[in-house]
Design a protein around this motif. Structure first.
Motif, PDB file in Angstrom:
ATOM      1  N   ALA A 100       3.776   3.784   7.888  1.00 37.58           N
ATOM      2  CA  ALA A 100       3.859   5.150   7.385  1.00 37.58           C
ATOM      3  C   ALA A 100       4.464   6.008   8.470  1.00 37.58           C
ATOM      4  O   ALA A 100       5.451   6.797   8.271  1.00 37.58           O
TER       5      ALA A 100
ATOM      6  N   THR B 237      -4.162   9.238   2.760  1.00 39.01           N
ATOM      7  CA  THR B 237      -5.232   8.273   3.382  1.00 39.01           C
ATOM      8  C   THR B 237      -5.657   9.023   4.572  1.00 39.01           C
ATOM      9  O   THR B 237      -6.539   8.247   5.300  1.00 39.01           O
TER      10      THR B 237
ATOM     11  N   TYR C  93       0.818  -1.252  -0.137  1.00 37.00           N
ATOM     12  CA  TYR C  93      -0.022  -0.031  -0.087  1.00 37.00           C
ATOM     13  C   TYR C  93       0.812   1.244   0.077  1.00 37.00           C
ATOM     14  O   TYR C  93       0.461   2.360  -0.826  1.00 37.00           O
ATOM     15  N   LEU C  94       1.935   1.038   0.892  1.00 34.78           N
ATOM     16  CA  LEU C  94       2.871   2.369   0.948  1.00 34.78           C
ATOM     17  C   LEU C  94       3.447   2.515  -0.469  1.00 34.78           C
ATOM     18  O   LEU C  94       3.648   3.845  -0.653  1.00 34.78           O
ATOM     19  N   ASP C  95       3.934   1.630  -1.085  1.00 40.18           N
ATOM     20  CA  ASP C  95       4.893   1.462  -2.285  1.00 40.18           C
ATOM     21  C   ASP C  95       4.110   1.739  -3.674  1.00 40.18           C
ATOM     22  O   ASP C  95       4.753   2.049  -4.340  1.00 40.18           O
TER      23      ASP C  95
ATOM     24  N   SER D  91      -1.171   0.245   7.916  1.00 41.44           N
ATOM     25  CA  SER D  91      -0.283   0.743   6.802  1.00 41.44           C
ATOM     26  C   SER D  91       0.006   2.259   7.419  1.00 41.44           C
ATOM     27  O   SER D  91       1.076   2.638   7.140  1.00 41.44           O
ATOM     28  N   ARG D  92      -0.914   2.900   8.171  1.00 40.41           N
ATOM     29  CA  ARG D  92      -0.583   4.412   8.403  1.00 40.41           C
ATOM     30  C   ARG D  92       0.490   4.089   9.630  1.00 40.41           C
ATOM     31  O   ARG D  92       1.281   5.123   9.809  1.00 40.41           O
TER      32      ARG D  92
ATOM     33  N   GLY E  62       0.526   2.630  -3.755  1.00 36.59           N
ATOM     34  CA  GLY E  62      -0.768   3.098  -3.341  1.00 36.59           C
ATOM     35  C   GLY E  62      -1.646   3.530  -4.374  1.00 36.59           C
ATOM     36  O   GLY E  62      -2.875   3.391  -4.461  1.00 36.59           O
TER      37      GLY E  62
ATOM     38  N   ASP F 106       3.583  11.489   2.838  1.00 28.81           N
ATOM     39  CA  ASP F 106       2.945  11.664   1.477  1.00 28.81           C
ATOM     40  C   ASP F 106       1.845  10.651   1.606  1.00 28.81           C
ATOM     41  O   ASP F 106       0.692  10.727   1.403  1.00 28.81           O
ATOM     42  N   TYR F 107       2.143   9.564   2.270  1.00 36.75           N
ATOM     43  CA  TYR F 107       1.104   8.349   2.404  1.00 36.75           C
ATOM     44  C   TYR F 107       0.069   8.745   3.344  1.00 36.75           C
ATOM     45  O   TYR F 107      -1.315   8.613   3.266  1.00 36.75           O
TER      46      TYR F 107
ATOM     47  N   ARG G 293       6.451   8.621   6.473  1.00 41.97           N
ATOM     48  CA  ARG G 293       6.162   8.692   5.029  1.00 41.97           C
ATOM     49  C   ARG G 293       4.686   9.705   4.914  1.00 41.97           C
ATOM     50  O   ARG G 293       3.604   9.171   4.825  1.00 41.97           O
TER      51      ARG G 293
END
Length: 146
Positions: A61, A73, A39-41, A57-58, A43, A68-69, A66
């Motif tokens: 992040a 989200t 998901y992070l890489d 995933s958050r 998305g 950006d992610y 991260r």
């Protein structure tokens, strides 16, 4: 993050149908690439399928800083304009206590995230609210527990 490293969210391999070898063996965390990394890489092509996966995933992040992610989200109605990370934060682990679907497009996830900053241990216990719009899950907000 190395794709074969254990995912920071700690999701066990057995959680996605992959069993750990041997009876009584310690359950290993899924590799980053097979867990939150997808998901992070990726998305744009791979959205988290449910609120728990998005919450995990958050967390990852945050561990990987991260922004950006996290911004992508975060629901636009509550998204901060800027996201800063506390320097020197060391994330120690995540425990998902409950994933509760409320409807097809709303869910809550209760979790405890542990981290250390400035030599001080911190425990964040939150029930987060998520909404699905256009086939994608978004973090809306949460209630922090004492």
């Amino acid at each position: 993050m190395k794709s074969t490293a254990p995912c920071p969210c700690g999701r066990p391999q057995a959680a996605l149908g992959k069993s750990a070898p041997g009876k009584g063996a310690l359950t290993r965390a899924l590799p980053y690439a097979d867990c939150c990394g997808r998901y992070l890489d990726h998305g744009d092509e791979a959205a988290a399928p449910d609120a728990e996966s998005l919450m995990r995933s958050r967390y990852t992040a945050f561990v990987c800083e991260r922004a950006d992610y996290l911004q992508a989200t975060w629901h636009p109605s509550t998204r901060p304009a800027v996201l800063d990370f506390e320097p020197g934060t060391k994330w120690l682990g995540l425990e998902v206590r409950r994933h509760r679907p409320i409807s097809d497009d709303r869910a809550e996830v209760e979790f405890v995230a542990r981290y250390r900053v400035g030599g001080r241990a911190v425990r964040l216990h939150e029930t987060s609210r998520f909404v699905r719009e256009g086939g994608r899950w978004f973090y809306v907000d949460g209630n922090i527990h004492p």
